[in-house]
Motif scaffolding. Structure first.
Motif, mmCIF file in Angstrom:
data_model
loop_
_atom_site.group_PDB
_atom_site.id
_atom_site.type_symbol
_atom_site.label_atom_id
_atom_site.label_comp_id
_atom_site.label_asym_id
_atom_site.label_seq_id
_atom_site.Cartn_x
_atom_site.Cartn_y
_atom_site.Cartn_z
ATOM 1 N N ILE A 5 1.092 -1.465 0.468
ATOM 2 C CA ILE A 5 0.017 0.572 -0.169
ATOM 3 C C ILE A 5 1.020 0.796 -0.116
ATOM 4 O O ILE A 5 0.874 2.417 -0.640
ATOM 5 C CB ILE A 5 -1.019 -0.182 1.093
ATOM 6 N N ALA A 6 1.753 1.256 0.834
ATOM 7 C CA ALA A 6 2.697 2.433 0.820
ATOM 8 C C ALA A 6 3.417 2.591 -1.023
ATOM 9 O O ALA A 6 3.765 4.090 -1.024
ATOM 10 C CB ALA A 6 3.769 2.052 1.705
ATOM 11 N N ALA A 7 3.666 0.864 -1.098
ATOM 12 C CA ALA A 7 4.406 1.775 -2.466
ATOM 13 C C ALA A 7 3.790 2.337 -3.410
ATOM 14 O O ALA A 7 4.432 3.263 -4.257
ATOM 15 C CB ALA A 7 5.058 -0.088 -2.664
ATOM 16 N N ARG A 8 2.465 1.602 -3.546
ATOM 17 C CA ARG A 8 1.465 2.617 -4.301
ATOM 18 C C ARG A 8 1.266 3.957 -4.368
ATOM 19 O O ARG A 8 1.330 3.975 -5.307
ATOM 20 C CB ARG A 8 -0.261 1.544 -4.160
ATOM 21 N N ILE A 9 1.128 4.094 -2.610
ATOM 22 C CA ILE A 9 0.828 5.261 -2.669
ATOM 23 C C ILE A 9 2.712 6.558 -2.952
ATOM 24 O O ILE A 9 2.472 7.430 -3.033
ATOM 25 C CB ILE A 9 0.799 5.871 -1.662
ATOM 26 N N LEU A 10 3.372 5.810 -3.152
ATOM 27 C CA LEU A 10 4.915 6.312 -3.659
ATOM 28 C C LEU A 10 5.065 6.731 -4.799
ATOM 29 O O LEU A 10 6.392 6.957 -5.090
ATOM 30 C CB LEU A 10 5.291 6.206 -2.350
ATOM 31 N N SER A 30 -3.594 -12.312 -2.404
ATOM 32 C CA SER A 30 -4.704 -11.434 -3.916
ATOM 33 C C SER A 30 -5.132 -10.441 -3.476
ATOM 34 O O SER A 30 -5.144 -9.905 -4.527
ATOM 35 C CB SER A 30 -6.423 -12.763 -3.832
ATOM 36 N N LEU A 31 -5.448 -9.685 -2.197
ATOM 37 C CA LEU A 31 -5.419 -8.675 -2.117
ATOM 38 C C LEU A 31 -4.454 -8.379 -3.369
ATOM 39 O O LEU A 31 -3.663 -6.773 -3.040
ATOM 40 C CB LEU A 31 -5.609 -8.625 -0.650
ATOM 41 N N GLY A 32 -2.784 -8.248 -2.243
ATOM 42 C CA GLY A 32 -1.676 -7.780 -3.067
ATOM 43 C C GLY A 32 -1.469 -8.053 -4.710
ATOM 44 O O GLY A 32 -1.365 -6.110 -4.868
ATOM 45 N N ARG A 33 -1.887 -8.741 -4.943
ATOM 46 C CA ARG A 33 -1.764 -8.493 -6.589
ATOM 47 C C ARG A 33 -2.706 -7.381 -6.626
ATOM 48 O O ARG A 33 -1.893 -6.491 -7.880
ATOM 49 C CB ARG A 33 -2.042 -10.133 -7.005
ATOM 50 N N ARG A 34 -3.863 -7.315 -6.281
ATOM 51 C CA ARG A 34 -4.565 -5.785 -6.737
ATOM 52 C C ARG A 34 -4.116 -4.866 -6.915
ATOM 53 O O ARG A 34 -4.521 -3.552 -7.139
ATOM 54 C CB ARG A 34 -5.627 -6.278 -6.310
ATOM 55 N N LEU A 35 -3.617 -5.243 -5.226
ATOM 56 C CA LEU A 35 -2.740 -3.743 -5.083
ATOM 57 C C LEU A 35 -1.843 -3.102 -6.242
ATOM 58 O O LEU A 35 -1.383 -1.747 -5.755
ATOM 59 C CB LEU A 35 -2.186 -3.707 -3.772
ATOM 60 N N LEU A 36 -0.802 -4.124 -6.915
ATOM 61 C CA LEU A 36 0.238 -4.568 -7.302
ATOM 62 C C LEU A 36 -0.406 -3.756 -9.117
ATOM 63 O O LEU A 36 1.041 -3.474 -9.759
ATOM 64 C CB LEU A 36 1.166 -5.327 -7.233
ATOM 65 N N SER A 37 -1.576 -4.406 -9.052
ATOM 66 C CA SER A 37 -2.032 -4.019 -10.582
ATOM 67 C C SER A 37 -1.424 -3.036 -11.645
ATOM 68 O O SER A 37 -1.077 -3.205 -12.721
ATOM 69 C CB SER A 37 -3.464 -4.615 -10.747
ATOM 70 N N LYS A 38 -1.419 -1.672 -10.858
ATOM 71 C CA LYS A 38 -1.470 -0.734 -11.718
ATOM 72 C C LYS A 38 0.705 0.250 -11.306
ATOM 73 O O LYS A 38 0.898 1.400 -11.395
ATOM 74 C CB LYS A 38 -2.079 0.826 -11.084
#
Length: 272
Positions: A5-10, A30-38
């Motif tokens: 989540i922090a990496a996605r924000i930054l 599965s949750l982590g992979r969705r957060l990494l999708s973009k």
């Protein structure tokens, strides 16, 4: 998941390593992979089994590795002692299968000395108490079990140099580094067929014996088998084990693979 989540924000590229094969983590994966999708990212597994468990067919496989200069002993134990010296290493929790190990010693009918090295964990106090009760019963059967607690790497290496057989009775592992360390120290090993252990040891049995997890009777038979083949045969098994680790699990190949992975990810993300 929080670092993702922090990496996605930054907007920071992510390399996500998987060191488990526990199916209970599937939802988090599965949750982590969705957060990494973009977000530019790479997935790394230390065991091919993780690809199957978490449905990660495109993940990069970089197995665990050990320092071959540290995990070695100058003179492996060549003991013709009638007492079989056994060693198991791992933090005390149910997934390590220590209860199965101690159950295998009931009725083994050969003299045995066992050392269990690993930290006791507060959240598994009941399990630890169960092991202590098993150990007390075994002492009445002339089977000595010693809990030595957490040990430094140097101490673990010394214990490996003194044992006749290293035992990995785990119910779940991915790429168990402690098995690689024992094999690098030329220990004759018995290990359960979990994670990538079969790939590490070879099913042929020349570098150690592979058994089904949770099977105390098979473990008992395997211990008796390695006892009766004698110390010279066990030393030969340990020599082959060392050769397998040298060929596939040294630090340099792992470092090169990681460098290439990071370089490709940075190029893909446009970062400097």
């Amino acid at each position: 998941v929080a670092p993702i989540i922090a990496a996605r924000i930054l907007k920071i590229p992510v390399v996500w390593h998987f060191h488990e094969i526990e199916k209970s983590f599937t939802i988090l994966v599965s949750l982590g992979r969705r957060l990494l999708s973009k977000l530019p990212h790479s997935l790394v597994v230390v065991a091919n089994k993780s690809k199957e468990v978490y449905s990660l067919p495109d993940a990069c496989f970089i197995p665990g590795a050990v320092d071959l200069d540290f995990w070695k002993i100058s003179e492996p134990l060549s003991s013709d002692s009638k007492v079989l010296k056994l060693l198991a290493v791992g933090n005390i929790n149910p997934l390590k299968g220590f209860d199965v190990f101690l159950e295998a010693l009931v009725g083994i009918d050969i003299p045995v000395k066992v050392v269990l090295a690993g930290a006791t964990l507060n959240n598994f106090g009941r399990y630890t108490a169960t092991l202590m009760k098993q150990a007390d019963k075994l002492k009445k059967l002339n089977c000595d079990v010693e809990f030595v607690g957490w040990q430094s790497p140097d101490s673990v290496r010394n214990l490996m140099s003194e044992c006749d057989i290293f035992v990995l009775p785990s119910l779940s592992e991915a790429c168990p580094l402690v098995l690689l360390e024992a094999m690098a120290c030329r220990c004759a090993c018995i290990a359960t067929d979990v994670g990538d252990v079969a790939e590490i040891m070879s099913a042929k049995g020349d570098s150690g014996l592979l058994i089904e997890s949770g099977d105390s009777a098979r473990l008992r038979d395997s211990l008796r088998e390695l006892y009766f083949i004698g110390s010279e045969a066990r030393l030969k098994m340990g020599k082959i084990a060392r050769e397998r680790v040298e060929a596939r699990y040294g630090l340099s190949p792992m470092a090169i693979q990681h460098y290439s992975l990071y370089d490709a990810l940075l190029n893909r993300s446009g970062a400097n």
